[in-house]
Motif scaffolding. Structure first.
Motif, mmCIF file in Angstrom:
data_model
loop_
_atom_site.group_PDB
_atom_site.id
_atom_site.type_symbol
_atom_site.label_atom_id
_atom_site.label_comp_id
_atom_site.label_asym_id
_atom_site.label_seq_id
_atom_site.Cartn_x
_atom_site.Cartn_y
_atom_site.Cartn_z
ATOM 1 N N ARG A 12 23.477 40.202 50.588
ATOM 2 C CA ARG A 12 24.827 39.939 50.071
ATOM 3 C C ARG A 12 25.222 40.921 48.962
ATOM 4 N NH1 ARG A 12 25.754 36.038 53.237
ATOM 5 N NH2 ARG A 12 24.722 34.056 53.390
ATOM 6 N N GLN A 13 24.756 42.169 49.125
ATOM 7 C CA GLN A 13 25.055 43.216 48.162
ATOM 8 C C GLN A 13 26.213 44.071 48.677
ATOM 9 O OE1 GLN A 13 23.430 43.634 45.117
ATOM 10 N NE2 GLN A 13 22.475 41.708 45.650
ATOM 11 N N HIS A 71 26.374 41.509 43.652
ATOM 12 C CA HIS A 71 26.123 40.395 44.573
ATOM 13 C C HIS A 71 27.443 39.703 44.884
ATOM 14 C CE1 HIS A 71 23.847 37.201 46.496
ATOM 15 N NE2 HIS A 71 24.723 36.377 45.958
ATOM 16 N N ASP A 72 27.650 39.371 46.156
ATOM 17 C CA ASP A 72 28.850 38.647 46.593
ATOM 18 C C ASP A 72 28.423 37.604 47.614
ATOM 19 O OD1 ASP A 72 31.230 37.696 47.621
ATOM 20 O OD2 ASP A 72 32.080 39.669 48.028
ATOM 21 N N ASP A 73 28.522 36.319 47.238
ATOM 22 C CA ASP A 73 28.082 35.235 48.126
ATOM 23 C C ASP A 73 28.785 35.249 49.483
ATOM 24 O OD1 ASP A 73 26.096 34.044 46.595
ATOM 25 O OD2 ASP A 73 27.538 32.823 45.486
ATOM 26 N N LYS A 74 29.978 35.806 49.540
ATOM 27 C CA LYS A 74 30.735 35.813 50.796
ATOM 28 C C LYS A 74 30.409 37.018 51.679
ATOM 29 C CE LYS A 74 34.468 33.267 48.658
ATOM 30 N NZ LYS A 74 35.737 33.370 47.986
ATOM 31 N N SER A 75 29.673 37.960 51.142
ATOM 32 C CA SER A 75 29.357 39.176 51.895
ATOM 33 C C SER A 75 28.382 38.874 53.023
ATOM 34 C CB SER A 75 28.761 40.224 50.958
ATOM 35 O OG SER A 75 28.329 41.339 51.706
ATOM 36 N N GLU A 76 28.484 39.607 54.093
ATOM 37 C CA GLU A 76 27.565 39.465 55.219
ATOM 38 C C GLU A 76 26.598 40.642 55.286
ATOM 39 O OE1 GLU A 76 29.561 38.514 58.867
ATOM 40 O OE2 GLU A 76 30.694 36.898 57.935
#
Length: 150
Positions: free
Chosen positions: A99-100, A90-95
């Motif tokens: 958010r994976q 998981h990456d909160d900044k990913s679009e």
């Protein structure tokens, strides 16, 4: 000094008054309530019904599409010895979706040993999520009992 004290007292009083008014006069915020997800036997679902009632409107869980026995993680590891699974973090900044972000591909047995067998507080950080094991390629015997709606 007296004026500064009075000004500070007036400001504090105003803040307390506004807080009291907000707590007692303003309506409470409306919190969304989860709706139950329908569970439909797979034998009762067809493409027309799925598209018209669920596809873009609401979630549904299809039940009875295959027997539960043999699909638990430990059973898949035992049955599909050469299976590989895509791993994500998981990456909160990913679009990307949910958010994976894909980390790699791991043997299912190693993923299971690292992320299922240990107690939750003993698992590696960051936690990796396993998705999309290619049954057709790595464990085709599991597909014999899968029923897909027509």
């Amino acid at each position: 000094r007296r004026y500064k004290f009075r000004a500070a007292t007036c400001c504090a009083t105003a803040v307390l008054l506004v807080a009291w008014l907000a707590a007692h006069i303003l309506p409470a915020p409306v919190r969304p309530r989860p709706k139950p997800v329908e569970r439909i036997p797979a034998a009762e679902m067809n493409t027309v019904r799925f598209v018209s009632e669920y596809a873009t409107q609401k979630p549904v869980v299809l039940t009875g599409a295959w027997p539960e026995e043999g699909w638990r993680p430990e059973e898949l590891v035992a049955t599909c010895r050469h299976a590989r699974i895509r791993t994500f973090r998981h990456d909160d900044k990913s679009e990307t979706w949910a958010r994976q972000v894909q980390v790699g591909v791991a043997p299912l047995s190693e993923y299971y040993a690292d992320y299922f067998e240990p107690a939750p507080n003993q698992r590696p950080k960051p936690l990796l999520y396993g998705f999309e094991m290619e049954l057709k390629k790595h464990c085709p015997s599991k597909l014999k009992h899968v029923m897909l709606p027509s």
